[in-house]
Write an enzyme that holds these catalytic residues in place. Structure first.
Site, mmCIF file in Angstrom:
data_model
loop_
_atom_site.group_PDB
_atom_site.id
_atom_site.type_symbol
_atom_site.label_atom_id
_atom_site.label_comp_id
_atom_site.label_asym_id
_atom_site.label_seq_id
_atom_site.Cartn_x
_atom_site.Cartn_y
_atom_site.Cartn_z
ATOM 1 N N THR A 63 4.251 2.449 8.722
ATOM 2 C CA THR A 63 4.458 1.041 9.063
ATOM 3 C C THR A 63 3.510 0.144 8.277
ATOM 4 O O THR A 63 2.446 0.582 7.853
ATOM 5 C CB THR A 63 4.307 0.807 10.588
ATOM 6 O OG1 THR A 63 4.705 -0.524 10.893
ATOM 7 C CG2 THR A 63 2.888 1.043 11.054
ATOM 8 N N CYS A 64 3.952 -1.107 8.089
ATOM 9 C CA CYS A 64 3.138 -2.132 7.435
ATOM 10 C C CYS A 64 3.366 -3.427 8.219
ATOM 11 O O CYS A 64 3.620 -3.379 9.416
ATOM 12 C CB CYS A 64 3.533 -2.268 5.967
ATOM 13 S SG CYS A 64 5.267 -2.731 5.730
ATOM 14 N N TYR A 65 3.304 -4.563 7.579
ATOM 15 C CA TYR A 65 3.504 -5.834 8.284
ATOM 16 C C TYR A 65 4.966 -6.057 8.668
ATOM 17 O O TYR A 65 5.288 -6.279 9.819
ATOM 18 C CB TYR A 65 3.052 -7.027 7.422
ATOM 19 C CG TYR A 65 1.576 -7.063 7.202
ATOM 20 C CD1 TYR A 65 0.719 -7.554 8.182
ATOM 21 C CD2 TYR A 65 1.029 -6.597 6.017
ATOM 22 C CE1 TYR A 65 -0.649 -7.573 7.971
ATOM 23 C CE2 TYR A 65 -0.333 -6.623 5.809
ATOM 24 C CZ TYR A 65 -1.163 -7.108 6.786
ATOM 25 O OH TYR A 65 -2.512 -7.125 6.582
#
Length: 110
Positions: A63-65
């Site tokens: 996951t990231c932003y």
């Protein structure tokens, strides 16, 4: 699986419940402020150790932003031998909106 798959938060939650590992590739400050409960922060400094110690057959959710940077990271991890890699569509922001009770803050350093 020769490449990663993009999945929605609901699919990611089901995989978490089955023991999938969640890694967060956002910057350390954002991770410390709030992240998916039980996730690990992954950056250029921790990547080598993570790969060396990881179970390559265990499902891995990146996951990231907003779900963009995680795709590059997921593709890289597939190339490192991980068998089952997923990129979280919508990233942490959509996760937080969907599962606010499944987020955590890093312990205070004070």
């Amino acid at each position: 699986m020769s490449e990663f798959k993009r999945i929605a938060p609901q699919q990611a939650q089901a995989l978490r419940e089955q023991g999938a590992v969640v890694v967060d590739v956002r910057d350390p400050q954002s991770f410390a402020l709030n992240h998916i409960a039980g996730s690990q922060h992954l950056d250029n400094h921790s990547l080598h150790d993570f790969i060396a110690k990881a179970d390559l057959d265990k499902p891995l959710i990146v996951t990231c932003y907003h779900g963009n940077s995680s795709q590059s990271a997921a593709a890289y991890l597939v190339g490192q031998g991980f068998a089952e890699v997923y990129s979280l569509d919508g990233g942490f922001e959509l996760w937080r909106a969907t599962y606010p009770e499944e987020t955590a803050q890093a312990p205070s350093q004070e």
